[in-house]
Design a protein around this motif. Sequence first.
Motif, short mmCIF file in Angstrom:
data_model
loop_
_atom_site.label_atom_id
_atom_site.label_comp_id
_atom_site.label_asym_id
_atom_site.label_seq_id
_atom_site.Cartn_x
_atom_site.Cartn_y
_atom_site.Cartn_z
N GLU A 32 -6.68 -138.91 -9.01
CA GLU A 32 -6.95 -137.79 -9.90
C GLU A 32 -5.74 -136.90 -10.13
O GLU A 32 -5.79 -135.97 -10.95
CB GLU A 32 -8.11 -136.96 -9.33
CG GLU A 32 -9.39 -137.75 -9.16
CD GLU A 32 -10.40 -137.10 -8.23
OE1 GLU A 32 -11.48 -137.69 -8.04
OE2 GLU A 32 -10.09 -136.02 -7.69
N GLN A 73 -12.72 -130.23 -11.78
CA GLN A 73 -12.01 -131.11 -10.86
C GLN A 73 -12.79 -131.26 -9.55
O GLN A 73 -12.88 -132.36 -8.99
CB GLN A 73 -10.60 -130.58 -10.57
CG GLN A 73 -9.87 -131.27 -9.43
CD GLN A 73 -9.74 -132.76 -9.63
OE1 GLN A 73 -9.47 -133.23 -10.73
NE2 GLN A 73 -9.91 -133.52 -8.56
N LYS A 132 -15.58 -133.66 -10.06
CA LYS A 132 -15.08 -135.03 -10.11
C LYS A 132 -14.82 -135.57 -8.70
O LYS A 132 -15.17 -136.71 -8.38
CB LYS A 132 -13.78 -135.08 -10.92
CG LYS A 132 -13.19 -136.46 -11.07
CD LYS A 132 -11.82 -136.41 -11.75
CE LYS A 132 -11.88 -135.88 -13.16
NZ LYS A 132 -10.56 -135.96 -13.84
#
Length: 485
Positions: free
Chosen positions: A80, A115, A118
């Motif tokens: 990521e 984020q 995720k």
Amino acid sequence: MRTLCAPLFAFVLSFSSLAVGAGHEFANLADAKRVHGELLALDFIHRSGEFRADDGVLTRFFMPPYAIMKYRGVEADLREVPLGTQMTFVMLPDADGKLTQLVTTDDGQPADAAQLKKFREFTEKRGIAGWIDKTDGSTVTLTFFSGDPVAFQTAYGELLAVGKGGKLCVANDELRTWNPGVDGEGCSITEVNKVPTECFGSSGVQITVKVSNMLEGFRRGRVVRVFLTGWKVQDQFYGESLMGYGFGRMLNQELVENVAKEYPEQFPFRTDYSNAKLPWYQLKEGVKPPPFSEHVVFGELVEADVKNGGGQFLAELGGEKVGFTLTKPHAIKYLGADVRFEQLPKGQRYRFHLYQDEKGAFTRVSFISDEFSHCSANATTARITAVNGKRLHIAWQLPLVKDYNGDMQRPEDIGSAILAVGDATRVWKGDQQVKLADVKAGDVVLFNRTGELPGRPSSCADLWIGEETHKMVTEKLRKPVAGKK
């Protein structure tokens, strides 16, 4: 030493701090050094990578089991975090005193909810990780990992309560599982305790669970993953899993279970992965050395004495000059083909398999291989994801593989890197040399490069576009060798 292979940044690190179950201590950040720099490469599977500090020095790192990168102010998996990100890398020394352990990162950004979401979704597909503190009869006590104890408690506190359950799965120190459906046990939580969070990596949550069967991997210091109540128990994706259950045979040997690392007791000698207190294997006349007995070092070939079968290379990063002689027999790979020593171009980076001489120095070379050959042998290619001036962003990919249903699927990328190119970079497509400007996003490439040396960063020497080109250059080089009498 330990070889972290696969992608662009294949290199050697101290293995003594990487043994299975080693350490079992969280990081005291008061002892850490903070280094600001740019992220250049990531190996998603082996949790390692490299960054270039603001002073130009390249650092190669691995992550202990509890370590976690942060991006946009929250926890993030390596997949990521974009390459080229400027951030602070929080580093600790390994057992040899070298700053190779990345504990966490800080990009100075405020917490980003998207984020964090995720990362939570990523984690729950694999199980939350921790290590075992003790076992007693049919119970296992473990502490979970987290870089943000408050966020961890918010996300999982209700599921981590007495009476709740889940599945406890064996993992390795790279947080990789074998086959959760088999290498795991249903468990019920019998006790929940708060533990200190002053040291980084501790979630602050310790649980004791009861299992029906104690698996071999349920030992103090070993890493586990836990699928909590309601979560789907599933394998990690092909390439990340240590087994690849349900798919075709894994062609990349650097992704399969490494027996020298996971089962060191099977080896009566020191390896690049374990057994630091044992002596290295000594070559014997006429006897083929056993697997994992070599000591792998990467360096740039600078001298080749073809007549006497030896030469010199500059070891990566440090630049030390290493003199060597070729063993009898030996093997040399270049562009995917077996070649003679004199066919190796100087000024390029190679992988050297070394053994000790009679004085104990690593000067005897049994195998030399360039990056093109190594990637070809492991069925791995690089896909250009972006062209940014004199830098190519690449993603490392595996070939198509047959899944459970017999369908061919493209596995997820296993790593990423930034490749420096320049005026000296030669680009090949088919049997023609083309311009660097012809390289575009989506191209599948293999390449060779120069070594990373003090004051001289590595750069691409040759780049070959397209799998047909890769086959062509290998076959072209094989022909004169095959016809040799």
